[in-house]
Design a protein around this motif. Structure first.
Motif, PDB file in Angstrom:
ATOM      1  N   ILE A  22     -12.156   3.722   0.422  1.00 56.87           N
ATOM      2  CA  ILE A  22     -10.809   4.277   0.649  1.00 56.87           C
ATOM      3  C   ILE A  22     -10.344   2.648   0.091  1.00 56.87           C
ATOM      4  N   HIS A  23      -9.552   3.691  -1.140  1.00 61.08           N
ATOM      5  CA  HIS A  23      -8.673   1.843  -1.773  1.00 61.08           C
ATOM      6  C   HIS A  23      -7.115   1.901  -1.635  1.00 61.08           C
ATOM      7  N   PHE A  24      -6.693   0.619  -1.010  1.00 61.98           N
ATOM      8  CA  PHE A  24      -5.003   1.045  -0.703  1.00 61.98           C
ATOM      9  C   PHE A  24      -4.545   0.796  -1.827  1.00 61.98           C
ATOM     10  N   LEU A  25      -3.321   1.634  -2.905  1.00 62.73           N
ATOM     11  CA  LEU A  25      -3.070   0.612  -3.944  1.00 62.73           C
ATOM     12  C   LEU A  25      -1.139   0.748  -4.288  1.00 62.73           C
ATOM     13  N   GLU A  26      -1.024  -0.002  -5.345  1.00 66.63           N
ATOM     14  CA  GLU A  26       0.892  -0.072  -5.267  1.00 66.63           C
ATOM     15  C   GLU A  26       1.174   1.404  -6.482  1.00 66.63           C
ATOM     16  N   ALA A  27       0.169   2.009  -7.086  1.00 63.61           N
ATOM     17  CA  ALA A  27       0.561   2.788  -8.015  1.00 63.61           C
ATOM     18  C   ALA A  27      -0.368   4.330  -7.905  1.00 63.61           C
ATOM     19  N   MET A  28       0.807   5.171  -8.078  1.00 65.06           N
ATOM     20  CA  MET A  28      -0.238   6.511  -7.978  1.00 65.06           C
ATOM     21  C   MET A  28      -2.125   5.851  -8.781  1.00 65.06           C
ATOM     22  N   PRO A  29      -2.568   6.438  -7.912  1.00 63.83           N
ATOM     23  CA  PRO A  29      -4.167   6.699  -8.316  1.00 63.83           C
ATOM     24  C   PRO A  29      -4.041   7.664  -9.374  1.00 63.83           C
ATOM     25  N   LYS A  30      -5.151   7.831 -10.509  1.00 64.07           N
ATOM     26  CA  LYS A  30      -5.569   8.824 -10.634  1.00 64.07           C
ATOM     27  C   LYS A  30      -6.431   9.957  -9.862  1.00 64.07           C
ATOM     28  N   THR A  31      -6.510  11.103  -9.686  1.00 60.22           N
ATOM     29  CA  THR A  31      -7.173  12.179  -8.678  1.00 60.22           C
ATOM     30  C   THR A  31      -7.781  13.215  -9.525  1.00 60.22           C
ATOM     31  N   ALA A  38       0.532  -1.741  -0.130  1.00 55.44           N
ATOM     32  CA  ALA A  38       0.117  -0.116   0.128  1.00 55.44           C
ATOM     33  C   ALA A  38       0.921   1.634   0.304  1.00 55.44           C
ATOM     34  N   LYS A  39       0.934   1.927  -1.241  1.00 54.93           N
ATOM     35  CA  LYS A  39       2.008   2.612  -1.353  1.00 54.93           C
ATOM     36  C   LYS A  39       0.962   4.189  -1.488  1.00 54.93           C
ATOM     37  N   TYR A  40      -0.521   3.728  -1.126  1.00 53.93           N
ATOM     38  CA  TYR A  40      -0.793   5.386  -1.521  1.00 53.93           C
ATOM     39  C   TYR A  40      -3.070   4.712  -1.432  1.00 53.93           C
ATOM     40  N   VAL A  41      -2.822   5.984  -0.693  1.00 54.11           N
ATOM     41  CA  VAL A  41      -4.579   5.330  -0.287  1.00 54.11           C
ATOM     42  C   VAL A  41      -5.496   6.550  -1.716  1.00 54.11           C
ATOM     43  N   TYR A  42      -6.402   6.205  -1.530  1.00 55.40           N
ATOM     44  CA  TYR A  42      -7.204   6.404  -2.888  1.00 55.40           C
ATOM     45  C   TYR A  42      -8.485   6.650  -2.107  1.00 55.40           C
ATOM     46  N   PHE A  43      -9.773   7.628  -2.879  1.00 56.98           N
ATOM     47  CA  PHE A  43     -10.626   8.154  -1.531  1.00 56.98           C
ATOM     48  C   PHE A  43     -11.484   8.724  -2.954  1.00 56.98           C
ATOM     49  N   GLU A  44     -12.756   8.287  -2.404  1.00 60.23           N
ATOM     50  CA  GLU A  44     -14.144   9.202  -3.938  1.00 60.23           C
ATOM     51  C   GLU A  44     -15.268   9.088  -2.651  1.00 60.23           C
ATOM     52  N   THR A  45     -16.109  10.246  -3.441  1.00 65.01           N
ATOM     53  CA  THR A  45     -17.442  10.834  -2.875  1.00 65.01           C
ATOM     54  C   THR A  45     -17.823  10.219  -2.969  1.00 65.01           C
ATOM     55  N   LEU A  46     -19.225  10.187  -2.757  1.00 69.90           N
ATOM     56  CA  LEU A  46     -20.307   9.487  -3.016  1.00 69.90           C
ATOM     57  C   LEU A  46     -21.238   9.998  -4.506  1.00 69.90           C
ATOM     58  N   ALA A  56       7.773  18.630   6.830  1.00 69.21           N
ATOM     59  CA  ALA A  56       8.803  18.861   5.305  1.00 69.21           C
ATOM     60  C   ALA A  56       9.745  17.928   4.953  1.00 69.21           C
ATOM     61  N   SER A  57       9.810  16.600   5.974  1.00 74.70           N
ATOM     62  CA  SER A  57      11.072  15.735   6.014  1.00 74.70           C
ATOM     63  C   SER A  57       9.916  14.521   5.187  1.00 74.70           C
ATOM     64  N   LEU A  58       8.533  14.369   5.154  1.00 75.37           N
ATOM     65  CA  LEU A  58       8.172  13.670   4.227  1.00 75.37           C
ATOM     66  C   LEU A  58       8.736  14.296   2.273  1.00 75.37           C
ATOM     67  N   TYR A  59       9.006  15.306   2.424  1.00 79.22           N
ATOM     68  CA  TYR A  59       9.353  16.195   0.827  1.00 79.22           C
ATOM     69  C   TYR A  59      11.051  16.438   0.642  1.00 79.22           C
ATOM     70  N   LEU A  93      -3.747  10.445  -1.523  1.00 79.42           N
ATOM     71  CA  LEU A  93      -2.208  10.603  -0.898  1.00 79.42           C
ATOM     72  C   LEU A  93      -1.015   9.458  -1.351  1.00 79.42           C
ATOM     73  N   ARG A  94       0.119   9.926  -0.771  1.00 79.74           N
ATOM     74  CA  ARG A  94       0.639   9.308  -0.936  1.00 79.74           C
ATOM     75  C   ARG A  94       0.531   8.595   0.716  1.00 79.74           C
ATOM     76  N   ILE A  95       0.663   7.183   0.923  1.00 77.89           N
ATOM     77  CA  ILE A  95       1.057   6.727   2.728  1.00 77.89           C
ATOM     78  C   ILE A  95       1.457   7.088   3.412  1.00 77.89           C
ATOM     79  N   ASP A  96       2.181   7.501   3.620  1.00 77.08           N
ATOM     80  CA  ASP A  96       2.647   8.171   4.544  1.00 77.08           C
ATOM     81  C   ASP A  96       2.628  10.105   4.490  1.00 77.08           C
TER      82      ASP A  96
END
Ligand code: MTE
Ligand code: MO
Length: 329
Positions: free
Chosen positions: A253-262, A175-183, A317-320, A205-208
């Motif tokens: 909420i969807h955990f995934l490995e690749a960066m999703p489209k937002t 789980a490198k990214y976490v994706y969210f969707e609205t209703l 800041a340390s995240l980046y 978001l990136r998971i970190d």
């Protein structure tokens, strides 16, 4: 410690009273199962809270909202009056005008509400939001909210660290990214019947980043539940990023490995990046990001202030570190 809603109002004494009545009523309606019960039931609801009335709302939910923990986040900030935070909104599912969400979102049915959890996690499935709230120690955090349109507002949110909620689902090492969707419900959200957005609204978001303690799983504001126009019943608040990352009315909420489209980074990639960190050194093509209008303000008092890196939340800041934030905007 109990939060008293009254402390937020800058208005006259009579308005203060009206406001707190309004908020308490909303809260009771929420815990009683929504507006369908009508105002007439509220008296009973109050009684039910004290006694063993068979109509009793889930006590865990009531106590979660009645025992909101005050925190030091934003203790030195002056929150916008409730009416400003709840009437100047971006929620395109209800129209593009700043006043549209307040006018059109009142019928949104927010109870019951479930969140579907998918992907790279041990515990996936459909979860009842009330169950998540009941087992959370809700906190109040006063955060600065900075929209990419160069306005900002200070809002006292209620919720928990997003990390606390995400960890319950036990994301895997993939789980490198976490994706969210609205209703997605065009009947309730008329803005979804058209426009250039490929609904539902999507963010990630990136998971970190998601696990950073500042990122908030938000279920309330001003000591009570969220107003529908502010993303009821649950939204993100990611205060070091432009407001569009703080997705409202989350159902997935969807955990995934690749960066999703937002949503925004797909619609206009040169204008809106995936990261969208508040950054006074990277201008948007249509808005300088060096300054912002702190609301409430007016034509005579535009209340323009300097924008700070990460919206002043330097602790992220340390995240980046090592990243070129002009390139990864
Ligand atoms: N689903 C959804 N979430 C959304 C939006 C939206 O249009 N739809 N607008 C975003 C933008 S641009 C901002 S600035 C904030 C506004 O939050 P507020 O209305 O509570 O201030 O919500 C964000 N979340
Ligand atoms: Mo925004």
């Amino acid at each position: 410690m109990l939060i008293r809603n009254k402390k937020y109002s800058d208005c006259s004494e009579s308005e203060v009273t009206d406001e707190s009545i309004y908020l308490n009523r909303r809260q009771l309606m929420k815990v009683m199962g929504g507006g369908a019960l009508g105002v007439g039931v509220i008296g009973n609801a109050s009684a039910a809270l004290q006694g063993g009335n068979p109509l009793s709302p889930p006590l865990g939910l009531v106590s979660a909202y009645q025992n909101i923990i005050e925190t030091s986040y934003g203790a030195d900030e002056k929150a916008a009056p409730y009416d400003v935070a709840a009437s100047y909104n971006n929620f395109y599912e209800f129209g593009y005008g700043k006043g549209d969400p307040k006018d059109r979102a009142s019928q949104l049915k927010t109870t019951p509400w479930t969140i579907t959890v998918e992907g790279e996690a041990a515990k996936t499935g459909v979860f009842d939001l009330d169950d998540i709230i009941k087992t959370s120690a809700l906190e109040e955090r006063i955060y600065r909210h900075r929209c990419v349109e160069a306005w900002s507002m200070v809002i006292p949110w209620v919720g928990v660290s997003l990390a606390d909620v995400l960890k319950r689902f036990e994301p895997t090492s993939k789980a490198k990214y976490v994706y969210f969707e609205t209703l997605y419900d065009p009947e309730q959200m008329p803005g979804q019947k058209g426009g250039s957005i490929d609904w539902p609204y999507r963010e990630a978001l990136r998971i970190d980043e998601a696990m950073h303690p500042l990122a908030m799983f938000t279920v309330g504001m001003y000591g009570s539940v969220l107003a529908n126009q502010n993303g009821a019943p649950v939204r993100l608040v990611v205060p070091w990023k432009y407001g569009f990352k703080s997705i409202k009315s989350i159902v997935k909420i969807h955990f995934l490995e690749a960066m999703p489209k937002t949503t925004w980074s797909t619609l206009a990639p040169s204008e809106y990046g995936f990261y969208a960190n508040v950054n006074p050194n990277v201008d948007h093509p249509r808005w300088t990001q060096k300054q912002e209008r702190r609301l409430p303000g007016g034509l005579l008092f535009p209340n323009v202030i300097e924008t700070k890196m990460f919206n002043g939340y330097e602790e992220v800041a340390s995240l980046y570190s090592g990243m070129d934030l002009k390139r990864f905007y």
